[in-house]
Motif scaffolding. Sequence first.
Motif, short mmCIF file in Angstrom:
data_model
loop_
_atom_site.label_atom_id
_atom_site.label_comp_id
_atom_site.label_asym_id
_atom_site.label_seq_id
_atom_site.Cartn_x
_atom_site.Cartn_y
_atom_site.Cartn_z
N VAL A 130 -3.95 1.94 -3.11
CA VAL A 130 -3.64 2.23 -4.51
C VAL A 130 -3.18 3.67 -4.66
O VAL A 130 -2.25 3.97 -5.43
N LEU A 131 -3.79 4.59 -3.91
CA LEU A 131 -3.44 6.00 -4.03
C LEU A 131 -2.04 6.29 -3.49
O LEU A 131 -1.27 7.04 -4.10
N VAL A 132 -1.71 5.71 -2.33
CA VAL A 132 -0.42 6.02 -1.71
C VAL A 132 0.64 4.99 -2.06
O VAL A 132 1.83 5.18 -1.76
N GLN A 133 0.25 3.87 -2.70
CA GLN A 133 1.20 2.82 -3.13
C GLN A 133 2.08 2.34 -1.99
O GLN A 133 3.28 2.09 -2.18
N SER A 134 1.50 2.22 -0.81
CA SER A 134 2.28 1.76 0.34
C SER A 134 1.32 1.20 1.38
O SER A 134 0.50 1.94 1.93
N SER A 135 1.43 -0.10 1.63
CA SER A 135 0.59 -0.69 2.66
C SER A 135 1.03 -0.23 4.05
O SER A 135 0.20 -0.15 4.97
N SER A 136 2.31 0.09 4.21
CA SER A 136 2.78 0.57 5.51
C SER A 136 2.15 1.92 5.87
O SER A 136 1.74 2.14 7.01
N VAL A 157 -10.88 -3.81 10.72
CA VAL A 157 -10.57 -5.11 10.12
C VAL A 157 -10.85 -5.12 8.61
O VAL A 157 -9.99 -5.55 7.83
N PRO A 158 -12.01 -4.66 8.12
CA PRO A 158 -12.20 -4.62 6.66
C PRO A 158 -11.20 -3.72 5.94
O PRO A 158 -10.81 -4.01 4.81
N ILE A 159 -10.77 -2.64 6.60
CA ILE A 159 -9.80 -1.75 5.97
C ILE A 159 -8.47 -2.47 5.80
O ILE A 159 -7.80 -2.35 4.75
N ILE A 160 -8.06 -3.25 6.81
CA ILE A 160 -6.82 -4.01 6.71
C ILE A 160 -6.92 -5.04 5.58
O ILE A 160 -5.96 -5.28 4.85
N MET A 161 -8.10 -5.65 5.42
CA MET A 161 -8.30 -6.57 4.30
C MET A 161 -8.12 -5.85 2.97
O MET A 161 -7.48 -6.37 2.03
N GLY A 162 -8.68 -4.66 2.85
CA GLY A 162 -8.53 -3.89 1.63
C GLY A 162 -7.09 -3.48 1.38
O GLY A 162 -6.64 -3.45 0.22
N THR A 167 -2.17 -4.12 -2.24
CA THR A 167 -0.74 -4.28 -2.47
C THR A 167 -0.45 -5.07 -3.75
O THR A 167 0.67 -4.98 -4.29
N SER A 168 -1.41 -5.84 -4.25
CA SER A 168 -1.14 -6.67 -5.43
C SER A 168 -1.14 -5.86 -6.73
O SER A 168 -0.84 -6.42 -7.79
N ILE A 169 -1.44 -4.57 -6.68
CA ILE A 169 -1.46 -3.78 -7.91
C ILE A 169 -0.04 -3.56 -8.45
O ILE A 169 0.15 -3.44 -9.66
N THR A 170 0.96 -3.56 -7.56
CA THR A 170 2.33 -3.31 -8.02
C THR A 170 2.80 -4.40 -8.97
O THR A 170 3.36 -4.13 -10.04
N SER A 171 2.59 -5.67 -8.58
CA SER A 171 3.02 -6.77 -9.45
C SER A 171 2.24 -6.79 -10.75
O SER A 171 2.78 -7.16 -11.80
N THR A 172 0.98 -6.36 -10.71
CA THR A 172 0.18 -6.29 -11.94
C THR A 172 0.73 -5.23 -12.89
O THR A 172 0.82 -5.45 -14.11
N LEU A 173 1.12 -4.08 -12.35
CA LEU A 173 1.72 -3.04 -13.18
C LEU A 173 3.04 -3.51 -13.79
O LEU A 173 3.34 -3.23 -14.96
N VAL A 174 3.83 -4.24 -13.01
CA VAL A 174 5.12 -4.72 -13.50
C VAL A 174 4.93 -5.72 -14.63
O VAL A 174 5.69 -5.72 -15.61
N SER A 175 3.91 -6.57 -14.53
CA SER A 175 3.69 -7.59 -15.57
C SER A 175 3.32 -6.97 -16.91
O SER A 175 3.54 -7.58 -17.96
N MET A 176 2.77 -5.74 -16.90
CA MET A 176 2.38 -5.11 -18.16
C MET A 176 3.58 -4.82 -19.05
O MET A 176 3.44 -4.71 -20.27
#
Length: 598
Positions: A130-136, A157-162, A167-176
Motif C-alpha cells: 500500500v505504501l509503495v503502490q507496487s507489488s513488483s 511466504v506470508p509477506i508474499i500473501m500480503g 495490490t487490490s487497493i488500486t481497483s478500490t480507489l478507482v471505483s470511488m
Amino acid sequence: MPNSLTGGQVPSRTLDAVGLVDRSLGNAGTSSSAPALEEGDMDPWALPQLKDTGQSWKELSVTGRVLRVSIHFLKACGLLGSLYLFICSLDILSSAFQLLGSKVAGDIFQDSVVLSNPVAGLVIGVLVTVLVQSSSTSSSIVVSMVASKLLTVRASVPIIMGVNVGTSITSTLVSMAQSGDRDEFRRAFGGSAVHGIFNWLTVLILLPLESAVSPLEKLSALVLDATSLQAGVQAPDILKVLTQPLTHLIVQLDNDVITSSAMGNATNSSLIKRWCGTRGQTTTGNSSDCGADTLGPCPGRNSSATMEQLPCHHLFVGTALTDLAVGFILLAASLLVLCTCLVLIVKLLNSMLRGRVAQAVRVVINADFPFPFCWLSGYLAILVGAGLTFVLQSSSVFTAAIVPLLGVGVISLERVYPLLLGSNIGTTTTALLAALASPSNMLLSAIQVALIHFFFNLAGILLWYVVPVLRLPIPLAKRFGDLTARYRWVAVAYLLLSFLLLPLATFGLSLAGDAVLAAVGGPLVALVLLLILVNILQRRRPAWLPRPLRSWAWVPLWLRSLEPWDRLLSHCCHCGTPQAAKEAHCYENPEILASQQL
C-alpha cells in the motif's frame, strides 16, 4: 368534489411510492432509463439497457453521417488519450507513495523478529504494498532479503500473501470515482471488492496451512530442484515504453534506495534520481611511440580515462524540496489527473456504448461457449486476463481499466471475476520472468519467491473457482456492493480498515510480542467467527439456536444496524435526510406523478 381532492387515497399512495423506492434502494439522480417503480422487480446487478436515443443511420443525411463519424472518431481519440493519461497518473501515483513511505517501508522489513510471525509478515506485506503502490517493488525487496540470508523462504511466504492482498487497493480507489451514480457505484465497487475478497479468503485458508505444513515452500523447492535454470534477459515492459516518455519528464526515482534501507544499509540520500548515466572521456598522453599510421589521439603512458556523470532531465531534478514535500505534490496532482481521466473515460464510454455498439461489445465480452462446453468460457477469461496482464506488465493497470467497464454495465461481475483471477496469474508470470533476469547470487531465491506467488494464486483459483458452488467471492461482493450503494461511506470505511487501520493495529501488536498478539487478536477473531455462525444459523436453522439468539432485536440499534451511523454522518456532513431525498425522487418520476389525483 372536495372529497376527491382531500380523500385518504392520496397520502396512502404517496407513502406506498416512497416505501417502494426505499425497498428497492432506487438511485436518486441515476442515469438509467428504467423507471424507479420497476427497480424493485429488476436485478440491480443486471446489465442496464444502454439505449440509443439518437437518429438511426438511415435517417441521417450525408452531412449528418459525416458529422457522426467525426464525432465518434474524436470520442475514440479522447478515450485513448484519457486512458493514456490515466495509466501515466497511476505511475506517478506509485512514485508519490514511494516518496511518502519508502523509507518507512524499508524500515518495516528490518525487524527479523517480527517477520518470523506469519500474521505480522502478512500485514507487513499489505502495508508495504500500500505504501509503495507496487507489488513488483515489494517482491524485489523480499527477493533481496532472502538472497542476502536476512529472511528465510518460510518467513517470506506470508509477506508474499500480503503483497497479493495489497495490490487490490488500486481497483478500490478507482471505483470511488463512480460514486456519483448509485447503480454504477454498486457494480464498480462490487467488482473491486471481489478481487480483495478472493485474496482475503485465500489467505484465510492458506496462511494457517502454510504455518502448519508449509505446502507452498515445499512445492516451490520441489519444482526448483527438478529444473535446471539459467539466467535470462529482462522481459520487455511494453507499458513502460509507452508511458516513460511522459512520466520521466515529471519525476524519476532510484528504487535501490528502498532496497538498501530494507537491507539495513542506512542512507540519507534522496529517492529522487539526480544522475541518469555516465560518459567516459580519455585524456591523451605525450608518448612518442605512436607510428605515423596511427589515426586519432595517441594513448600514451600518461593517458587517463575519466567518467562524467550525466544529469537527469525531469521536473524535480536538483530540487531543494524534501522527498516528503515532492511526494505530497505528486500525490495531489496524480489523484486530480486520475479522477479527471476516469470521469472522462466513464462519460465517453456512456456516450459511445449505445444501441448496437453496446450490444456487440457485450456479446463479445460476455459470450459463452455452446452447451455442453459453456463451462470453458470462464477458463478462457482467465487466460485472457493472464495474457493481457502479461502484455501490460501491470495487474494494477488491468484491474483499474476493468472496473469502469463494469460500472457502466458493459461487462458482468460473473465475467469480471475470472478476468481478475487471470490477472493474478499474469502478474506472477511477469515476476517469474523478472526473476530469471536476476544476478546469479539471487537467481534461485528470486525464482522460488516468484513460484510461491504463482502457486498461491493457483491454489486460490482451485479453491474459489473450479467448483461453481464455492465461488463465494461473487455473492459476497454483490452483498457488499448493495451495502455500499445504500451507505456510500462504507466504501471509505472498508478502504481505511482493510488496508490501513487493521494492518497497522496488527503490526503494532506484533511489535509487543506474539503473546500480546495472540491474547488480543485471538478473542476478537473468535468473536467474529461466532457472530458469522450465529447469523448463518438465524437464516437457515433458527431452531438450533437458543431463543435469545434467534434475533438481534435485544441488541441496541447502533450495534446491529448502520442506519444510526448513517444519520450521524449525514448530520455531521450537513446532508439532506434520506427520506426527503426518496420523496423528491418519487415526485420527479413521471409515472408516480401520473398516478396521483390532481
